[in-house]
Design an enzyme around this catalytic site. Structure first.
Site, PDB file in Angstrom:
ATOM      1  CG  ASP A  79      48.891  44.450  40.251  1.00  0.00           C
ATOM      2  OD1 ASP A  79      49.470  45.386  40.607  1.00  0.00           O
ATOM      3  OD2 ASP A  79      50.041  42.872  40.344  1.00  0.00           O
ATOM      4  CG  ASP A 276      50.822  48.905  43.091  1.00  0.00           C
ATOM      5  OD1 ASP A 276      50.198  48.047  42.244  1.00  0.00           O
ATOM      6  OD2 ASP A 276      51.163  48.183  44.062  1.00  0.00           O
TER       7      ASP A 276
END
Length: 644
Positions: A79, A276
């Site tokens: 992430d 992201d």
């Protein structure tokens, strides 16, 4: 994973929380495989009323590593939208059927089984775009692809919601978290030369990608790596430290048509966007989104109001691209990658409207090769490709990331072709370094079995067995072509990839355990209390009161621990106190009669009273809820886009 900015409490450890010890492996490059898990819900066109947001994130990108002594393998999602690494989600509250199945298939870390585990005593409270995690921070030894880091801080969750997996946060490091993250420790212990990594997620048809700490793979992209400065927090849309960069243009190339560019943003620098990897969809301003939507006339809004637009799945098969510009580089995202396969015969646009958080999620990143250079505050972007493997180390300094043109051709479409390294003679004119290799295959088996408290009856629950086969290849660079600058001659590089993973359900049997409880007798002795009647004569006392003004102030003290590289004469260590009024209350004017209080009379018995212990203060405000003791407010970065 976040797709919208949130505030979380991150308990801070000291800056020396990760031990600085010499490491015997000085590879300077650490490549780990990223495994894709496609989670499409069982929706069909006849079930359009089902909220698309319930399908969670669609595709998750997982990474494996080991924790503790002896080693315990864990698997978490990579992430770029957050910075904390944590394990052990709560499967019973992880979400829908697909999420629960994924959660139950992942190995669970047992803290009590590691002899090198250190409990920091610091609570962990994290909030994401959808989902929360609470637990505690620990330190232990981590093994990533054959490289070992010691004393690394990470979280062990005790309670989570709407999260089927843990995370390895590769967002901004110690400057944001207050303790060294994995990227910080890899550089500190000499496993990498700088705090930089490259991410290659691959396309939806590929089962594996990779994250390369301290290096790039020149055979995984085309063209040049376009350098884009990270927007400082003070200038970012949410004023947070994230991977914000300016996107200069957005356009579309329909099948058989000329490229079309949408109107430019009002900001001359471009449209700020945040990259992201934890979010399935991208989020763009409403004006830009509406322009994109107009070019997909068959799109229809999700009736449940999620903001997602359905499109016929045949659109994904069209030979068109969405085009995202960054300076002189345009990343062409094929419709096949941009359209989200949300379920059986159910597809959606890979973008939604959002005027507060502008994100390029996996619907963009699947077609991009991105290098994240934390030390120099740059992102480098190119079109993703796949024509082999050629690892080049990222060094130190301003130009740490090598300026090497991608070795693949002009195609911007990712493929799943073999990435097996080859050996070339020293006289070769290729830009690929000459390497000598040795390889080995490692088998890793892990069994996941749920843990239940003792009871008089013990039901039988299914467990699962994960069997992963890894291939490890060691490269020694013996020469480079004349076009390669800063040739890493003599460097030893170890690459570990997972060849395949099998998942087999296993029926687990539990032996009943009889639980015995011993009652504890508690006796209370009554205390006699006598009251003497008291005669009281009183008359009402008129009381006049005027307006009363009450002002509540809050005082906050800041200690400056670091500054951005652009700040001259950093006032490091100075303390600033700020006092401001939160609200003012004015009571009205009036008259009232006051009567004295009459002491009651009588007799009775009094029993001791036990005071409950305090859990801690709660602070509600901003974009989240903070629960915890004496920690500092910190930020957890965006992470999970399709968690709407």
């Amino acid at each position: 994973m976040l797709s919208t900015p949130l505030t979380a409490v991150l308990a801070l450890a000291t800056l020396s929380s990760a031990s600085v010890l010499p490491n015997t492996k000085r590879d300077a490059i650490l490549k780990l495989p990223v495994t894709t898990v496609n989670q499409t819900c069982p929706l069909t066109k006849r079930q359009d009323l089902v909220d698309l947001a319930n399908t969670q994130t669609g595709t998750r990108y997982l990474i494996s590593f080991s924790i503790g002594t002896p080693e315990q393998t864990v698997k978490v999602a990579i992430d770029t939208g957050s910075s904390d690494t944590w394990v052990n989600p709560t499967c019973s509250t992880s979400g829908g059927t697909a999420d629960t199945a994924l959660c139950n298939s992942l190995p669970v870390f047992q803290p009590g089984s590691s002899s090198t585990l250190q409990d920091t005593g610091v609570p962990m409270n994290l909030a994401y775009g959808r989902g929360t995690a609470q637990g505690e921070y620990y330190k232990d030894t981590l093994v990533l692809g054959g490289s070992t880091v010691t004393g690394q801080q990470f979280g062990v969750a005790t309670s989570t919601s709407d999260l089927p997996n843990g995370f390895m946060g590769v967002g901004p490091g110690i400057e944001l978290t207050g303790y060294p993250t994995i990227i910080d420790t890899l550089a500190t212990e000499g496993i990498t030369q700088s705090r930089a990594f490259s991410l290659d997620l691959r396309g939806v048809d590929s089962t594996t990608g990779s994250i390369i700490f301290g290096g790039i793979d020149t055979m995984k992209y085309t063209g040049v790596l376009e350098k884009r400065p990270i927007i400082p927090a003070a200038l970012a849309p949410d004023n947070f430290d994230r991977y914000w960069i300016y996107m200069s243009s957005v356009g579309i190339t329909k099948p058989g048509a000329a490229p079309k560019t949408y109107p430019a943003p009002s900001n001359p620098a471009g449209q700020p966007v945040f990259l992201d990897s934890g979010g399935t969809l991208s989020r763009l301003p409403t004006t830009l989104f509406n322009a994109i939507l107009a070019d997909f006339p068959t799109a229809t809004a999700d009736p449940a109001g999620s903001g997602i637009y359905e499109v016929p799945c045949s659109v994904a098969a069209e030979d068109g691209t969405m085009d995202f510009g960054f300076g002189n580089t345009v990343v062409h995202v094929p419709f096949h990658e941009f359209i989200w396969q949300a379920g059986t015969n159910l597809c959606a646009l890979g973008v939604v409207a959002d005027d507060s958080s502008f994100v390029l999620g996996d619907s963009f990143l699947r077609a991009a090769y991105v290098v994240y250079d934390q030390d120099n505050q740059n992102l480098l972007v190119a079109n993703a490709a796949d024509c082999g493997t050629n690892l080049v180390a990222i060094s130190k300094g301003v130009d740490a990331v090598p300026s090497i043109t991608g070795a693949c051709g002009g195609s911007s479409t990712s493929s799943s072709s073999s990435t097996t390294p080859t050996t070339t003679p020293s006289s070769s004119t290729s830009s690929k370094p000459t390497v000598s290799t040795s390889s080995s295959t490692r088998y890793s088996n892990s069994t996941t079995t749920p843990t239940y408290p003792s009871s008089t009856t013990a039901p039988t629950y299914p467990s699962s067995t994960l069997s992963t086969v890894y291939s490890t290849t060691t490269y020694t660079v013996s020469s480079c072509a004349p076009t390669v600058t800063n040739c890493p001659y003599g460097h030893l590089t170890t690459e570990t990839i997972s060849l395949y993973t099998t998942y087999c359900p296993v029926e687990a049997t539990y032996t009943p355990v009889a639980a015995t409880y011993t009652p504890i007798a508690i006796a209370f002795t009554p205390v006699a209390v006598a009251f003497t009647p008291v005669a009281v004569t009183y008359a009402p006392v008129p009381t006049t009161y005027g307006p009363i003004q009450s002002i509540v102030y809050v005082t906050t003290t800041y200690t400056i621990s670091s500054c951005a590289a652009s700040v001259e004469h950093c006032p490091y260590g100075s303390t600033t106190t700020e006092t401001y009024a939160t609200y003012t209350h004015v009571a009205p004017t009036g008259t009232a009669s006051v009567y004295p209080y009459v002491t009651p009379t009588g007799t009775g018995s009094v029993y001791p009273y036990a005071t409950a212990s305090s859990k801690g203060q709660e602070y509600t405000g901003g974009a989240g809820k903070v629960v915890g003791g004496a920690g500092m407010l910190m930020l957890v970065g965006l992470a999970g886009l399709a968690l709407l």
